[in-house]
Motif scaffolding. Structure first.
Motif, mmCIF file in Angstrom:
data_model
loop_
_atom_site.group_PDB
_atom_site.id
_atom_site.type_symbol
_atom_site.label_atom_id
_atom_site.label_comp_id
_atom_site.label_asym_id
_atom_site.label_seq_id
_atom_site.Cartn_x
_atom_site.Cartn_y
_atom_site.Cartn_z
ATOM 1 N N VAL A 60 0.837 -1.193 0.000
ATOM 2 C CA VAL A 60 0.000 0.000 0.000
ATOM 3 C C VAL A 60 0.875 1.247 0.000
ATOM 4 C CG1 VAL A 60 -1.747 -1.254 1.328
ATOM 5 C CG2 VAL A 60 -0.240 0.351 2.507
ATOM 6 N N HIS A 61 0.228 2.363 -0.352
ATOM 7 C CA HIS A 61 0.894 3.672 -0.324
ATOM 8 C C HIS A 61 -0.061 4.673 0.328
ATOM 9 C CE1 HIS A 61 4.420 2.567 -2.681
ATOM 10 N NE2 HIS A 61 3.635 1.956 -3.541
ATOM 11 N N LEU A 62 -0.158 4.611 1.648
ATOM 12 C CA LEU A 62 -1.017 5.556 2.356
ATOM 13 C C LEU A 62 -0.571 6.992 2.101
ATOM 14 C CD1 LEU A 62 -1.435 3.829 5.848
ATOM 15 C CD2 LEU A 62 -2.968 3.699 3.870
ATOM 16 N N GLY A 63 0.728 7.188 1.952
ATOM 17 C CA GLY A 63 1.262 8.532 1.752
ATOM 18 C C GLY A 63 1.030 9.097 0.373
ATOM 19 N N LEU A 64 0.469 8.290 -0.526
ATOM 20 C CA LEU A 64 0.135 8.756 -1.875
ATOM 21 C C LEU A 64 -1.375 8.716 -2.047
ATOM 22 C CD1 LEU A 64 2.906 6.913 -3.938
ATOM 23 C CD2 LEU A 64 2.973 9.183 -2.890
ATOM 24 N N SER A 65 -2.087 9.323 -1.101
ATOM 25 C CA SER A 65 -3.546 9.310 -1.097
ATOM 26 C C SER A 65 -4.152 10.577 -1.678
ATOM 27 C CB SER A 65 -4.054 9.116 0.337
ATOM 28 O OG SER A 65 -3.667 7.860 0.852
ATOM 29 N N SER A 66 -3.320 11.501 -2.109
ATOM 30 C CA SER A 66 -3.775 12.725 -2.767
ATOM 31 C C SER A 66 -3.520 12.582 -4.271
ATOM 32 C CB SER A 66 -3.007 13.934 -2.217
ATOM 33 O OG SER A 66 -3.128 14.018 -0.815
ATOM 34 N N PRO A 67 -4.102 13.455 -5.105
ATOM 35 C CA PRO A 67 -3.785 13.411 -6.540
ATOM 36 C C PRO A 67 -2.267 13.466 -6.751
ATOM 37 C CG PRO A 67 -5.645 14.852 -6.161
ATOM 38 C CD PRO A 67 -5.110 14.489 -4.804
ATOM 39 N N ILE A 68 -1.740 12.526 -7.539
ATOM 40 C CA ILE A 68 -0.296 12.288 -7.540
ATOM 41 C C ILE A 68 0.499 13.467 -8.093
ATOM 42 C CG2 ILE A 68 1.549 10.791 -8.378
ATOM 43 C CD1 ILE A 68 -0.263 9.538 -6.242
ATOM 44 N N GLY A 285 -4.753 11.217 -10.520
ATOM 45 C CA GLY A 285 -4.020 12.473 -10.598
ATOM 46 C C GLY A 285 -2.775 12.361 -11.448
ATOM 47 N N LEU A 286 -2.851 11.528 -12.489
ATOM 48 C CA LEU A 286 -1.706 11.313 -13.377
ATOM 49 C C LEU A 286 -2.087 11.611 -14.818
ATOM 50 C CD1 LEU A 286 -0.439 8.005 -11.767
ATOM 51 C CD2 LEU A 286 0.875 10.129 -11.890
ATOM 52 N N GLY A 287 -1.080 11.900 -15.649
ATOM 53 C CA GLY A 287 -1.305 12.196 -17.053
ATOM 54 C C GLY A 287 -1.444 10.937 -17.898
#
Length: 408
Positions: A60-68, A285-287
């Motif tokens: 998991v990546h809890l720290g990447l929970s916002s638009p990347i 939140g990625l292109g």
């Protein structure tokens, strides 16, 4: 929660044994009895529900929970990042995941805040910041920005995506710093990745000698190294250096799988993130360039899973979801069930993941003496594994003997 008998559920204990109608007794946070008659205690009626161990997500990546992209370009406040992290943690618990292994992005304060019960969330094991080669996978600074400024974007106690090392000495210093911040294991990026800025999937990163430094430091602390790795050359470098686990493993072939099995190196495939990036790139939140990089990964990862299974590799389960849309974490079990069986997927997400995380004997199966981490599902996920994907189907979630969700 005192002594409680959970009655009426069909129990799938995580060991791979067939389901059975059993009573489960919980006392002081532990399972004390599993059988046809659980004895005395408060009765919790679970008629018509299916009980499994609490699920474990090993990636998991809890720290990447916002638009990347906005997060990586530092357009989001620390307050909003924190809110997103803790919302994702609570959502994991509501989806039936009572334990997660965070493979990069959070700092130690998140782990302790959840452990203290100040916010809702699963038990969290964390590597702290990912260890990366200078300019390699995990580095998302602007092209003009000097590498040494990257770490200035860390938010101590909250968010620290990655640390850069240009040689073995720098890597040794960085892994020691990660342990100082509370890491319980290490993760290195030894190949390029899908969500990459300066790398390709075919790249190898870190030398055998450099990876071995991290293994040495982890071993000195009684723990292990896992590696982000897609291609065989990078995986073989990591195995030679002594790592214990491989994340993704997209291009594992027969000979590499046999080597992994021989050295007892585990594999954690990650199918849910591939589906996420193929079908909802913008939602993360990625292109659109990310969608191009992920093309073909699902098919190759499927072949790698088959090769690893044939070779007898220990295979866990991880979702690797990123961005703000992480609510359907159990989709990973549904995807794996379609490639293997629903029972295989459940065992991977419970018993096998507990073994990989070093928690065997504590969680992962329903048996006397184990932590009372349990989920009661609406329906039979062995017949319809899509039940795992919808958090609304996790009717009751019990963590260490405490009911943390109850929709009855």
């Amino acid at each position: 929660m005192g002594c409680v008998r959970i009655v009426g559920a069909t129990v799938v204990d995580g060991s791979g044994r067939d389901p059975a109608d059993l009573e489960v007794t919980i006392e002081d946070g532990l399972i004390t009895q599993v059988g046809p008659d659980g004895g005395s205690g408060e009765r919790l009626d679970a008629g018509g529900l299916t009980m499994t161990p609490g699920l474990i997500d090993a990636h998991v990546h809890l720290g990447l929970s916002s638009p990347i992209q906005p997060q990586f370009s530092f357009q989001i406040s620390a307050a909003e990042i924190a809110a997103d992290i803790f919302a994702t943690a609570g959502g994991a618990l509501d989806a039936g995941f009572t334990t997660v292994r965070d493979t990069g992005g959070i700092d130690g304060g998140v782990v302790t805040t959840i452990a203290k019960g100040k916010v809702r969330g699963p038990r969290v094991l964390s590597c702290g910041p990912v260890q990366c080669q200078t300019g390699g996978h995990g580095y998302y600074g602007a092209d003009w920005e000097p590498t040494e400024l990257w770490s200035s974007h860390h938010l101590p106690g909250l968010c620290a995506l990655s640390m850069m090392s240009g040689n073995a000495a720098e890597l040794r210093a960085n892994v020691r710093e990660a342990f100082r911040r509370g890491a319980s294991f290490l993760k290195l990026c030894v190949t390029g990745g899908v969500v990459g800025a300066h790398d390709r999937l075919t790249d190898t990163q870190f030398t055998v000698e450099e990876i071995a430094v991290a293994v040495e430091e982890a071993t000195a602390r009684g723990t292990y190294v896992t590696v982000h790795a897609h291609n065989n050359e990078g995986i073989r470098n990591a195995i030679e250096a002594g790592v214990r686990c491989v994340e993704h493993g997209t291009d594992i072939d027969e000979s590499t799988a046999i080597l992994m099995a021989t050295r007892d190196v585990a594999l954690v495939p990650t199918f849910a993130v591939v589906e996420q990036l193929l079908h909802n790139t913008a939602g993360a939140g990625l292109g659109e360039s990310t969608r191009d990089r992920v093309q073909g990964v699902r098919e190759r990862m499927t072949q790698a899973l088959a090769a690893a299974k044939e070779a007898g590799v220990r295979i866990g389960l991880g979702s690797d979801l990123i961005g703000p849309v992480q609510d359907r974490r159990g989709e990973e079990l549904a995807l794996r069930a379609a490639l293997e069986t629903p029972m295989d997927a459940l065992v991977a997400a419970t018993k096998t993941n507990a073994e990989i995380l070093g928690l065997s004997g504590e969680v992962g199966v329903i048996a006397p003496g184990m932590q009372a981490d349990l989920v009661l599902w609406d329906g039979d996920p062995l017949q319809d594994p899509k039940i795992f994907a919808n958090p609304a189907n996790a009717i009751v979630v019990v963590q260490a003997g405490r009911v943390v969700k109850d929709l009855r």
